[in-house]
Design an enzyme around this catalytic site. Structure first.
Site, PDB file in Angstrom:
ATOM      1  N   HIS A   1       0.782  13.643 -16.574  1.00  0.00           N
ATOM      2  CA  HIS A   1      -0.124  12.618 -16.031  1.00  0.00           C
ATOM      3  C   HIS A   1      -0.948  13.043 -14.821  1.00  0.00           C
ATOM      4  CE1 HIS A   1       2.674  11.877 -12.764  1.00  0.00           C
ATOM      5  NE2 HIS A   1       1.739  11.130 -12.213  1.00  0.00           N
ATOM      6  N   ASP A   2      -0.528  14.103 -14.115  1.00  0.00           N
ATOM      7  CA  ASP A   2      -1.329  14.554 -12.962  1.00  0.00           C
ATOM      8  C   ASP A   2      -1.685  16.037 -13.077  1.00  0.00           C
ATOM      9  OD1 ASP A   2      -2.009  12.445 -11.270  1.00  0.00           O
ATOM     10  OD2 ASP A   2      -0.027  12.418 -10.300  1.00  0.00           O
TER      11      ASP A   2
ATOM     12  N   HIS B   1       0.979  16.197  -4.919  1.00  0.00           N
ATOM     13  CA  HIS B   1       0.731  16.240  -6.359  1.00  0.00           C
ATOM     14  C   HIS B   1       0.993  17.618  -6.939  1.00  0.00           C
ATOM     15  CE1 HIS B   1      -1.507  12.412  -5.537  1.00  0.00           C
ATOM     16  NE2 HIS B   1      -0.892  12.086  -6.648  1.00  0.00           N
ATOM     17  N   ASN B   2       2.207  18.089  -6.817  1.00  0.00           N
ATOM     18  CA  ASN B   2       2.597  19.316  -7.518  1.00  0.00           C
ATOM     19  C   ASN B   2       3.614  18.948  -8.592  1.00  0.00           C
ATOM     20  OD1 ASN B   2       5.181  19.287  -6.191  1.00  0.00           O
ATOM     21  ND2 ASN B   2       4.206  20.212  -4.384  1.00  0.00           N
ATOM     22  N   SER B   3       4.183  19.935  -9.247  1.00  0.00           N
ATOM     23  CA  SER B   3       4.982  19.615 -10.435  1.00  0.00           C
ATOM     24  C   SER B   3       6.267  18.862 -10.099  1.00  0.00           C
ATOM     25  CB  SER B   3       5.297  20.882 -11.235  1.00  0.00           C
ATOM     26  OG  SER B   3       6.230  21.680 -10.539  1.00  0.00           O
ATOM     27  N   THR B   4       6.629  18.838  -8.816  1.00  0.00           N
ATOM     28  CA  THR B   4       7.806  18.055  -8.463  1.00  0.00           C
ATOM     29  C   THR B   4       7.508  16.560  -8.615  1.00  0.00           C
ATOM     30  OG1 THR B   4       8.426  19.796  -6.923  1.00  0.00           O
ATOM     31  CG2 THR B   4       9.572  17.698  -6.701  1.00  0.00           C
ATOM     32  N   HIS B   5       6.296  16.179  -8.279  1.00  0.00           N
ATOM     33  CA  HIS B   5       5.910  14.776  -8.500  1.00  0.00           C
ATOM     34  C   HIS B   5       5.937  14.465 -10.002  1.00  0.00           C
ATOM     35  CE1 HIS B   5       3.714  11.018  -8.588  1.00  0.00           C
ATOM     36  NE2 HIS B   5       2.726  11.576  -9.287  1.00  0.00           N
TER      37      HIS B   5
ATOM     38  N   ASP C   1       5.108   6.141 -11.540  1.00  0.00           N
ATOM     39  CA  ASP C   1       4.183   6.947 -10.750  1.00  0.00           C
ATOM     40  C   ASP C   1       4.318   6.675  -9.251  1.00  0.00           C
ATOM     41  OD1 ASP C   1       2.161   8.755 -10.272  1.00  0.00           O
ATOM     42  OD2 ASP C   1       0.544   7.327 -10.644  1.00  0.00           O
TER      43      ASP C   1
ATOM     44  N   GLN D   1       3.010   3.134   5.109  1.00  0.00           N
ATOM     45  CA  GLN D   1       3.989   2.836   4.060  1.00  0.00           C
ATOM     46  C   GLN D   1       4.172   1.330   3.896  1.00  0.00           C
ATOM     47  OE1 GLN D   1       5.787   4.775   1.794  1.00  0.00           O
ATOM     48  NE2 GLN D   1       4.252   6.286   2.376  1.00  0.00           N
TER      49      GLN D   1
HETATM   50  C1  NAG Z   1       5.434  20.741  -3.653  1.00  0.00           C
HETATM   51  O1  NAG Z   1       4.952  20.644  -2.336  1.00  0.00           O
HETATM   52  C2  NAG Z   1       5.937  20.841  -1.334  1.00  0.00           C
HETATM   53  C3  NAG Z   1       5.250  20.654   0.001  1.00  0.00           C
HETATM   54  O2  NAG Z   1       4.979  19.322   0.241  1.00  0.00           O
HETATM   55  C4  NAG Z   1       6.534  22.205  -1.469  1.00  0.00           C
HETATM   56  O3  NAG Z   1       7.549  22.395  -0.507  1.00  0.00           O
HETATM   57  C5  NAG Z   1       7.119  22.348  -2.857  1.00  0.00           C
HETATM   58  O4  NAG Z   1       7.609  23.632  -3.044  1.00  0.00           O
HETATM   59  C6  NAG Z   1       6.069  22.064  -3.906  1.00  0.00           C
HETATM   60  N1  NAG Z   1       6.692  22.055  -5.214  1.00  0.00           N
HETATM   61  C7  NAG Z   1       6.192  22.713  -6.245  1.00  0.00           C
HETATM   62  C8  NAG Z   1       6.942  22.602  -7.508  1.00  0.00           C
HETATM   63  O5  NAG Z   1       5.146  23.319  -6.199  1.00  0.00           O
END
Ligand code: NAG
Ligand code: NAG
Ligand code: NAG
Ligand code: NAG
Length: 663
Positions: free
Chosen positions: A433-434, A393-397, A559, A611
């Protein structure tokens, strides 16, 4: 009550004379207020203002109507007074200007008709109030014969008014067990005199006055007032009524139907407890329900939810998007777009860059009447409040969900069903949303007694926090307030839509949202295809109810779209979510908290199994429904391929993301 009223009398006399004077002084003596009107117009105006109880109209001037002879002639009385009565007169007074005569007349009217009118009116109000009262009320005579029941009583007892009036409660047929019990209880209470009786206390009433028995069953009344408006109550009532005249077998079947309907978890499948796949039940336990085995035992507020609003990154200037990023973003409209490449090339700022591109494609700045600078600042603030330390759940999600949402919005059926406001709301909802997700599930936060769980009463804790914080961050600083230039009404509608969508991502309501979508969107669409002469379009722009369901379904699918992405992206996401869950289990063990998802133990977990369970339980039905609406063959193909991948691994008893030979 009546004594305190001041009666008002309106005299309508074209000319002042001894007769009008007579009434005037009679009013004075009786203590009534008196007005005199000279014309019908002023009389009407005066009456509308004061609502007089008594109106005296001078009828002596009428040329072709000799009031005196009419009234004196006994023979023709009936024939001659009737027209007056029809015209709304209900009394006539022979010309007599003696104050005594006028006074007597007025006093008789007051004590006769006017007072009984008042009583009737009061009586009507009381019964109107009783009719609307949510508590069951009946009025019986002193010998327990029912004289009145209100609708709540009918509902509670399951009888019709007609079946009750004039009967004794004890004599009613007891066709149904529950009703019989209830009746017995009420009767026993009456016999024991336990029930609070309110006797009508109007002074001049004696023994003959019926007693008003207000039966208060606090819990019953509460249940009724809670569900009184709900459609499910109507359904239950209809079934109850149908049971009345049904053969035993049908009535019994309907009993079982009622049993099911009465449970609150209408939309949640019932999971067996024993022979259930542990992955499924763990996911369900971890994602869908708040564990109630151990309520937070005063752990205080030493939560490990780190609030990271302050670590705003240095302002990055992105006036010139580097060519490498721009080139990557050219492919942004494709479902197979690689969000991880964007994550890498933007140095973990995928949300800002994708956001700028996507929001501009949908004309969000134009819609909000805000500058690109404001939008950029907003995206930066939002992205900075995602935790880079979360494995999943970081900004990539967030960027991934934004990407999926934008993709869905491009689908013809979706586009045709929504307004631009919905599109803008959906893009914003996906972005936020997160936000500030702590990398732990709702169940964990509740078990740990975290500050957020306490704040939100263990209910939709994270989702509530994401929405609330998103709006706080947005309006806190005008530099990033993308809403600052829209009017109040637009803002309110937009805000409502965003909140609704973010809250829809909460998994507790998963089956409710999916089933509502299927029932309200998929089924009518299928019916339309069958009987295709119907031009009605249940998903059209004029159905706000359906628009809401579509928006919820869209963000829900966006999501959890990972299993519908190309295989290598799907695998990367599976690795990240597993890692985040493992970290939670580690911490639960460390802190001696209940382990909400025991299968997500890094030492034993089979990722393929988890999964497969996730897809079986949450994904397949939902994407079938969404695909039937939005037409998404590429996603469904990926889903099938990915499922096969996990199956293959599982068949080979491989617990990791890939076969050792593949990596
Ligand atoms: C999100 O988490 C991954 C690890 O699972 C990490 O490699 C990635 O840099 C993180 N992305 C952000 C945007 O923080
Ligand atoms: C008018 O009323 C008074 C008092 O009731 C009565 O004594 C008198 O006879 C009445 N006059 C006529 C003309 O009826
Ligand atoms: C857009 O916002 C500006 C202020 O930034 C305002 O002057 C203008 O009237 C707004 N236009 C519309 C269409 O709301
Ligand atoms: C939590 O529950 C309390 C007590 O019922 C209530 O006053 C409060 O408004 C609730 N808070 C939220 C966010 O629902």
């Amino acid at each position: 009550m009546l004594c305190s009223l001041v009666f008002q009398v309106l005299l309508i006399f074209a000319k002042e004379d001894s007769q009008s004077d007579g009434f005037w002084w009679a009013c004075d003596r009786a203590g009534y207020r008196c007005n005199i009107a000279r014309t019908p117009e002023s009389a009407l105006e005066c009456f509308l203002d004061k609502h007089h109880e008594i109106i005296v109209i001078d009828h002596r001037q009428t040329r072709n109507f000799d009031a005196e002879s009419v009234c004196r002639s006994d023979d023709h009385e009936e024939a001659s007074v009737l027209p007056l009565l029809h015209a709304g007169f209900n009394r006539r007074f022979m010309e007599n200007s003696s104050i005594i005569a006028c006074y007597n007349e007025l006093i008789q009217i007051e004590h006769g008709e006017v007072r009984s009118q008042f009583k009737l009116r009061a009586c009507n109000s009381v019964f109107t109030a009783l009719d609307h009262c949510h508590e069951a009320i009946e009025i019986t005579s002193d010998d327990h014969v029912i004289q009145y029941v209100n609708p709540a009583f009918e509902r509670m007892m399951g009888y019709h008014k007609g079946e009750l009036l004039g009967k004794e409660l004890a004599d009613l047929p007891k066709s149904d067990k529950n009703r019989a019990d209830l009746l017995d209880t009420i009767n026993t209470c009456i016999k024991k005199g336990k029930i609070h009786k309110i006797h009508r206390d109007s002074g001049d009433n004696s023994q003959t006055a019926p007693s008003l028995q207000n039966r208060r069953y606090p819990s019953m009344a509460r249940i009724h007032s809670m569900t009184i408006e709900a459609p499910i109550t109507k359904v239950i009532n209809i079934i109850n009524a149908a049971q009345e005249n049904s053969p035993v077998t049908v009535a019994e079947a309907l009993d079982r139907v009622l049993e099911i309907l009465r449970t609150t978890e209408l939309y949640s499948p019932q999971l067996g407890t024993k022979d259930e796949d542990p992955h499924t039940s763990d996911l369900v336990g971890g994602l869908m329900t708040v564990s109630d085995e151990e309520k937070p035992e005063c752990r205080g507020t030493t939560s490990n939810v780190h609030q990271s609003h302050s670590h705003l990154a240095m302002p990055i200037t992105i006036n010139d998007v580097p060519p490498s990023i721009a080139q990557l973003l050219d492919n942004e409209e494709s479902w197979d777009f690689n969000i991880f490449e964007l994550e890498a090339v933007t140095h973990k700022r995928p949300l800002v860059y994708l956001g700028l591109k996507v929001f501009s494609r949908f004309g969000v700045c134009e819609f909000l009447n805000c500058s690109e600078t404001t939008l950029r600042a907003w995206l930066q603030v939002i992205e900075a409040n995602y935790h880079s330390s979360n494995a999943y759940h970081n900004s990539t999600h967030a960027a991934d969900v934004l990407h999926a949402t934008a993709f869905f919005l491009g689908k013809e059926r979706v586009k045709g069903s929504l307004d631009q406001l919905d599109e803008v709301a959906a893009l914003i909802a996906a972005t936020v949303h997160d936000v500030d997700h702590p990398g732990r599930t709702n169940s964990f936060l509740c078990n740990a007694g975290s500050e957020l769980a306490v704040l939100y009463n263990d209910t939709a804790v994270l989702e509530s926090h994401h929405t609330a914080l998103a709006f706080q961050l947005t309006v806190k600083d005008t530099k990033c307030n993308i809403f600052k230039n829209i009017d109040r009404n637009h803002y309110r509608t937009l805000r409502q839509a965003i909140i609704d969508m973010v809250l829809a991502t909460e998994m507790t309501k998963h089956f409710e949202h999916v089933n509502k979508f299927v029932n309200s969107i998929n089924k009518p669409m299928a019916a339309e295809v069958e009987g295709s002469d119907c031009e009605c379009n249940p998903t059209g722009k004029n159905f706000p109810e359906n628009q809401i369901l579509i928006k919820r379904m869209m963000i829900k699918c966006a999501d959890v779209a990972n299993p519908c992405r190309p295989l290598d992206l799907c695998i990367e996401w599976a690795g990240r979510i597993s890692e985040e869950y493992f970290a939670q289990t580690d911490e639960e063990k460390r802190q001696g908290l209940p382990v909400v998802m025991p299968v997500f133990d890094r030492n034993t977990c089979s990722i393929p199994k988890s999964q497969i369970s996730f897809i079986d339980y949450f994904i397949t039905d939902m994407f079938d429904a969404w695909d039937a609406f939005a037409h998404l063959p590429a996603l469904m193909q990926h889903l099938a391929d990915n499922y096969k991948h996990w199956k293959t691994l599982d068949d080979l008893k491989c617990k990791s993301l890939r076969l050792p030979s593949d990596s």
